[in-house]
Design a protein around this motif. Structure first.
Motif, mmCIF file in Angstrom:
data_model
loop_
_atom_site.group_PDB
_atom_site.id
_atom_site.type_symbol
_atom_site.label_atom_id
_atom_site.label_comp_id
_atom_site.label_asym_id
_atom_site.label_seq_id
_atom_site.Cartn_x
_atom_site.Cartn_y
_atom_site.Cartn_z
ATOM 1 N N ALA A 89 0.828 -1.202 0.000
ATOM 2 C CA ALA A 89 0.000 0.000 0.000
ATOM 3 C C ALA A 89 0.866 1.258 0.000
ATOM 4 O O ALA A 89 0.694 2.158 -0.833
ATOM 5 C CB ALA A 89 -0.932 -0.003 1.208
ATOM 6 N N VAL A 90 1.801 1.329 0.934
ATOM 7 C CA VAL A 90 2.621 2.534 1.067
ATOM 8 C C VAL A 90 3.591 2.665 -0.109
ATOM 9 O O VAL A 90 3.703 3.723 -0.731
ATOM 10 C CB VAL A 90 3.366 2.526 2.410
ATOM 11 N N ARG A 118 -0.310 -10.208 13.936
ATOM 12 C CA ARG A 118 0.038 -10.928 12.715
ATOM 13 C C ARG A 118 1.542 -10.810 12.489
ATOM 14 O O ARG A 118 2.069 -9.698 12.372
ATOM 15 C CB ARG A 118 -0.719 -10.356 11.512
ATOM 16 N N PRO A 119 2.251 -11.925 12.410
ATOM 17 C CA PRO A 119 3.708 -11.861 12.234
ATOM 18 C C PRO A 119 4.083 -11.045 10.998
ATOM 19 O O PRO A 119 3.508 -11.225 9.922
ATOM 20 C CB PRO A 119 4.108 -13.329 12.069
ATOM 21 N N GLY A 120 5.020 -10.118 11.206
ATOM 22 C CA GLY A 120 5.520 -9.328 10.090
ATOM 23 C C GLY A 120 4.733 -8.067 9.789
ATOM 24 O O GLY A 120 5.179 -7.240 8.997
ATOM 25 N N ARG A 121 3.551 -7.922 10.403
ATOM 26 C CA ARG A 121 2.760 -6.721 10.136
ATOM 27 C C ARG A 121 3.304 -5.551 10.942
ATOM 28 O O ARG A 121 3.438 -5.631 12.161
ATOM 29 C CB ARG A 121 1.293 -6.936 10.472
ATOM 30 N N THR A 136 4.088 2.532 10.234
ATOM 31 C CA THR A 136 3.582 2.711 8.873
ATOM 32 C C THR A 136 3.385 4.180 8.542
ATOM 33 O O THR A 136 3.772 4.656 7.463
ATOM 34 C CB THR A 136 2.249 1.957 8.707
ATOM 35 N N VAL A 137 2.791 4.914 9.481
ATOM 36 C CA VAL A 137 2.567 6.346 9.255
ATOM 37 C C VAL A 137 3.894 7.079 9.117
ATOM 38 O O VAL A 137 4.048 7.958 8.251
ATOM 39 C CB VAL A 137 1.712 6.939 10.395
ATOM 40 N N VAL A 174 -1.718 9.786 5.275
ATOM 41 C CA VAL A 174 -2.335 8.480 5.475
ATOM 42 C C VAL A 174 -3.809 8.646 5.834
ATOM 43 O O VAL A 174 -4.158 9.360 6.780
ATOM 44 C CB VAL A 174 -1.613 7.685 6.577
ATOM 45 N N ILE A 175 -4.642 7.949 5.067
ATOM 46 C CA ILE A 175 -6.078 7.866 5.324
ATOM 47 C C ILE A 175 -6.376 6.418 5.699
ATOM 48 O O ILE A 175 -5.796 5.496 5.128
ATOM 49 C CB ILE A 175 -6.884 8.228 4.063
#
Length: 256
Positions: free
Chosen positions: A169-170, A196-199, A205-206, A216-217
């Motif tokens: 996404a990013v 969740r592994p790896g998330r 993320t922001v 970011v929305i």
């Protein structure tokens, strides 16, 4: 980072959302007005074209009876309750921002360029961008690239599909040259979800998105998650419970 939003702003999803206390049907003038009354500073509308090249406001590709909108004349669609785009825009006050979710159709791939959804929409976008805040979002990268080419003054947001991986996404929004990335709230992990592994986390993320020049929305968090996302710097939320999210964000600000 300067940008489109004064964080964290509330965008009414299809107006006042898919479920409201007064049960206004989504993508209707009543729903748009309700969202404004409830405190949204932006309204999200879904735009698609009819068989006779008119722009209508509707999320799904077909009417409730199954007939595809792109196969029907606008008058028939309006008789079934759909709102024309210009009528929808006229009902939204100019101090309210316009989040235009472009619903391209398969026929856009083969029809003459002048008939394609984005060709019909671009004059409307240019007009509105001169008098209010506007951005365009879409699942379709081609729609965003058309805006970049023909109306570069209008910001865009890439909206990958539901539960989209945060990495793609990013990176994808940055690679497309968008000003924003629109992330499904479930991709961040809702309150109470198992890890969740790896998330990556919301804040991480922001931070990466902001470093890439992206706002970011998130769509569609509930009030609890909207406030949590705001704590981590999310710039705007597209929500179904407008009044609940507005209250949650106000409570968060008063506690700071």
């Amino acid at each position: 980072m300067s940008g489109v939003f004064t964080a964290t702003e509330v965008i009414g999803h299809r107006g006042a959302g898919r479920t409201t206390a007064s049960e206004e049907r989504e993508n209707t003038i009543a729903s748009f007005r309700a969202a404004v009354e409830q405190g949204a500073t932006w309204i999200e509308i879904d735009v698609r074209r009819s068989a006779d090249d008119r722009l209508l406001v509707h999320h799904d590709a077909a009417l409730p009876d199954g007939r595809p909108i792109v196969d029907l004349p606008a008058a028939e669609c309006r008789a079934s309750g759909l709102v024309a785009l210009d009528e929808a825009i006229a009902a939204i006050p100019q101090h309210i921002g316009l989040d235009v979710d472009v619903k391209t159709v398969m026929e856009d791939a083969a029809d003459p360029p002048a008939r394609r959804t984005m060709s019909l929409l671009l004059p409307v976008l240019r007009r509105e961008a001169r008098r209010r805040r506007v951005f365009v979002c879409s699942f379709d990268p081609a729609a965003l690239l058309a805006v970049h080419a023909e109306a570069p003054e209008i910001p865009t947001a890439w909206m990958p599909f539901v539960r989209n991986p945060l990495d793609q996404a990013v990176a994808g929004a940055a690679g497309l040259g968008c000003a924003m990335v629109a992330i499904d709230a479930r991709s961040f992990g809702l309150t109470g979800d198992d890890p969740r592994p790896g998330r990556r986390g919301v804040g991480y993320t922001v931070d990466i998105a902001h470093r890439a020049g992206l706002e970011v929305i998130s769509w569609c968090p509930d009030p609890l998650d909207a406030a949590r996302f705001a704590d981590d710097g999310v710039d705007a939320v597209v929500v179904d419970d407008v009044s609940g999210v507005v209250a949650a964000l106000a409570k968060r600000r008063s506690a700071c």
